[in-house]
Design a protein around this motif. Structure first.
Motif, short mmCIF file in Angstrom:
data_model
loop_
_atom_site.label_atom_id
_atom_site.label_comp_id
_atom_site.label_asym_id
_atom_site.label_seq_id
_atom_site.Cartn_x
_atom_site.Cartn_y
_atom_site.Cartn_z
N UNK A 1 -21.00 15.25 2.13
CA UNK A 1 -19.64 15.12 2.66
C UNK A 1 -19.61 13.50 3.50
N UNK A 2 -20.62 13.31 4.20
CA UNK A 2 -20.41 11.88 4.81
C UNK A 2 -20.38 11.04 3.94
N UNK A 3 -21.15 11.10 2.77
CA UNK A 3 -21.01 9.77 1.83
C UNK A 3 -19.64 9.96 0.99
N UNK A 4 -19.17 11.07 0.78
CA UNK A 4 -17.72 10.83 0.46
C UNK A 4 -16.49 10.54 1.29
N UNK A 5 -16.93 10.66 2.65
CA UNK A 5 -16.08 10.19 3.76
C UNK A 5 -16.44 8.72 3.84
N UNK A 6 -17.33 8.42 3.47
CA UNK A 6 -17.90 6.81 3.90
C UNK A 6 -18.51 6.12 2.62
N UNK B 1 -11.55 11.74 12.07
CA UNK B 1 -11.73 13.03 11.07
C UNK B 1 -12.31 14.17 11.66
N UNK B 2 -12.84 13.97 12.76
CA UNK B 2 -13.18 15.33 13.77
C UNK B 2 -11.80 16.18 14.23
N UNK B 3 -10.82 15.10 14.78
CA UNK B 3 -9.38 15.68 15.28
C UNK B 3 -8.77 16.22 14.11
N UNK B 4 -9.04 16.01 12.68
CA UNK B 4 -8.35 16.61 11.81
C UNK B 4 -9.01 17.74 11.25
N UNK B 5 -10.00 18.42 11.95
CA UNK B 5 -10.54 19.57 11.59
C UNK B 5 -12.03 19.47 11.10
N UNK B 6 -12.53 18.14 10.73
CA UNK B 6 -13.75 18.07 10.28
C UNK B 6 -14.80 17.78 11.25
N UNK B 7 -15.24 18.76 12.05
CA UNK B 7 -15.95 18.56 13.19
C UNK B 7 -17.33 17.76 12.93
N UNK B 8 -17.89 18.31 11.75
CA UNK B 8 -19.26 17.32 11.48
C UNK B 8 -19.08 15.85 11.32
N UNK B 9 -17.74 15.48 11.49
CA UNK B 9 -17.56 13.99 11.33
C UNK B 9 -18.10 13.11 12.59
N UNK C 1 -20.54 8.60 13.02
CA UNK C 1 -20.78 6.97 13.92
C UNK C 1 -22.48 6.74 13.86
N UNK C 2 -23.06 7.89 14.00
CA UNK C 2 -24.54 7.57 14.13
C UNK C 2 -25.44 7.36 12.97
N UNK C 3 -24.99 7.96 11.68
CA UNK C 3 -25.27 7.45 10.46
C UNK C 3 -25.05 6.00 10.15
N UNK C 4 -23.67 5.75 10.57
CA UNK C 4 -23.07 4.64 10.07
C UNK C 4 -24.07 3.43 10.91
N UNK C 5 -24.11 3.71 12.22
CA UNK C 5 -25.05 2.91 12.96
C UNK C 5 -26.40 2.55 12.31
N UNK C 6 -27.03 3.77 11.91
CA UNK C 6 -28.51 3.54 11.20
C UNK C 6 -28.28 2.78 9.97
N UNK C 7 -27.07 2.96 9.36
CA UNK C 7 -27.00 2.10 7.94
C UNK C 7 -26.97 0.78 8.31
#
Length: 350
Positions: free
Chosen positions: A127-132, A300-308, A312-318
Motif C-alpha cells: 500500500x505504501x508503494x501504491x501511495x508513493x 493521507x492519515x487525516x483521510x483515514x489511512x492511519x498507517x500512512x 515519511x520515514x520510508x521516503x526518508x530512507x529511500x
C-alpha cells in the motif's frame, strides 16, 4: 509488410514472470500488428524456453549486460516502425498496443508511453508503494530551468503530491522504462540506448539525446497502463533507491548541464541526529520532523489511512539511499564519462 509495433521485453531470470506478460500481449486488440522480441540477458533459469514456448523471437546475451544493453539489442533487431519496451513483470492492458500506436497520429510525436501501476499484494509495504509510486513520468517542468532554487521548489512541491494528483494525457520530459515506445528510426538516429547505464536513468539519458538530436514530443497516455506485478521487500526497495542514485550520478557525470541530485531532507535529519548526541534536548526533532518534511503522509492519515504516518520515514530512507548511491556513483564512474563531458555528450551503443 513490416509490423506496426515491435515489443521488446528485457528479462533476467524471468521464467516465473514472463509468461503472464506474453499472455497479456497475446490478448492485445492490435495483436496482428505486433512483433514480440524477448531479450534474455544471460538468465540462469528457463526464461528463453518460456519465451520460445509462446512462439516469440528470443535473443540471448551470453553474459549479463544490464537493462540498457538488453533494450538496445532488441531495438536493433526490431522491424516495426514503432518499438515499445516492457519489463518481464509488466502486463499491459488489452488496448495497450492500440493506444500507443494511436498516439503517433498526432503531429510531431516521437514517443508514446503509459502508466506503470504497482500490483504488489496486501500489506503495509504494497500500500505504501501504491501511495508513493516511483514509476511516474518526468514532467516537462524539468525543462524550465536547471537552477538549484527552481529544482528545490519542485522538490518541496512534490512533498505535498498524492497519487491521485497525477494529471491526464500530456507531453512529458521522459517515460519510465517499463512502459514506453518510440519511432524506431528516430531512436536509432539518436544512437539507441547508452549501454553503460546498467540499471536506472537510461530512459532520461535517451530523452536528453532525443531532444538534442531528433526533437519531438513525448506523449503520456494514462489509458494505456501496464500492471507491475512483484512482491516488494524493504531491502529490495532500498536497493533500487541505491541504483537510482548511481544512475543520477551517471547523468551528472555525462551531461555538463545536469545538476547534482542530492535530497536535502535526509541530510537535515542526519545533522539533527548528530546534534542530539551533544544536545539531547533536540533528540525529538529528527524523530518528529519527517512528518512535517513529507506532509503527504499526514494528509493521507487525516483521510483515514492511519498507517500512512509511517510513509515519511520510508521516503526518508529511500532518499537517503539515493544520496548514498549518488555519492558512490560519483566515485565509481568518475572516469567513465570524461570524453562525453568534453565532447558532445552522446550515447554509447556498442
Amino acid at each position: 509488410m513490416p509490423p506496426s509495433l515491435s515489443v521488446v521485453i528485457c528479462s533476467y531470470n524471468g521464467a516465473l514472470r514472463l509468461g503472464r506478460t506474453l499472455d497479456a500481449l497475446a490478448a492485445q486488440t492490435a495483436h496482428a500488428d505486433l512483433e514480440i522480441i524477448v531479450v534474455d540477458d544471460a538468465s540462469l533459469d528457463g526464461t528463453g524456453d518460456v519465451a520460445r514456448g509462446h512462439g516469440v523471437t528470443v535473443i540471448r546475451h551470453e553474459t549479463n549486460r544490464g537493462t540498457a544493453a538488453a533494450r538496445d539489442t532488441g531495438l536493433r533487431a526490431a522491424k516495426g516502425q514503432v518499438v515499445a519496451f516492457l519489463d518481464d513483470d509488466c502486463e499491459p492492458c488489452p488496448r495497450w498496443a492500440e493506444l500507443l500506436l494511436g498516439g503517433y497520429a498526432e503531429e510531431g510525436v516521437a514517443g508514446v508511453g503509459g502508466p506503470i501501476v504497482p500490483v504488489t499484494g496486501e500489506g503495509f509495504l504494497p500500500r505504501f508503494l501504491e501511495r508513493n509510486n516511483r514509476h511516474q513520468p518526468l514532467e516537462l517542468e524539468l525543462t524550465v530551468s536547471a537552477a538549484l532554487p527552481y529544482r528545490l521548489w519542485l522538490y518541496l512541491r512534490r512533498q505535498w503530491a498524492t497519487a491521485e494528483a497525477a494529471r491526464g494525457r500530456r507531453d512529458v520530459y521522459a517515460f519510465s522504462g517499463g512502459n514506453m515506445s518510440f519511432e524506431r528510426e528516430r531512436l536509432l538516429a539518436a544512437g539507441g540506448f547508452d549501454t553503460r547505464f546498467r540499471y536506472a536513468a537510461e530512459e532520461e539519458d535517451l530523452s536528453r539525446r532525443l531532444r538534442r538530436d531528433r526533437p519531438g514530443r513525448l506523449v503520456f497516455v494514462p489509458d494505456a497502463p501496464v500492471a507491475h506485478r512483484y512482491t516488494p521487500t524493504v531491502r529490495g526497495m532500498l536497493r533500487r533507491s541505491l541504483a537510482y542514485g548511481r544512475g543520477a550520478a551517471m547523468q551528472y557525470l555525462k551531461w555538463p548541464a545536469v545538476r547534482p541530485t542530492v535530497f536535502p531532507w535526509p541530510v537535515l535529519v542526519a545533522g539533527l541526529a548528530l546534534a542530539a548526541i551533544r544536545w539531547p534536548a533536540v533528540a525529538v526533532a529528527p524523530v518528529l520532523l519527517p512528518l512535517l518534511l513529507y506532509p503527504v503522509g499526514l494528509r493521507n492519515a487525516v483521510r483515514g489511512r492511519i498507517e500512512a504516518l509511517a510513509d515519511p520515514y520510508l521516503r526518508l530512507a529511500q532518499e537517503a539511499c539515493e544520496n548514498i548511491g549518488f555519492l558512490h556513483g560519483l566515485w565509481a564512474f568518475r572516469r567513465m564519462f570524461a570524453e562525453d563531458r568534453t565532447g558532445r555528450g552522446g550515447g554509447q551503443s556498442t
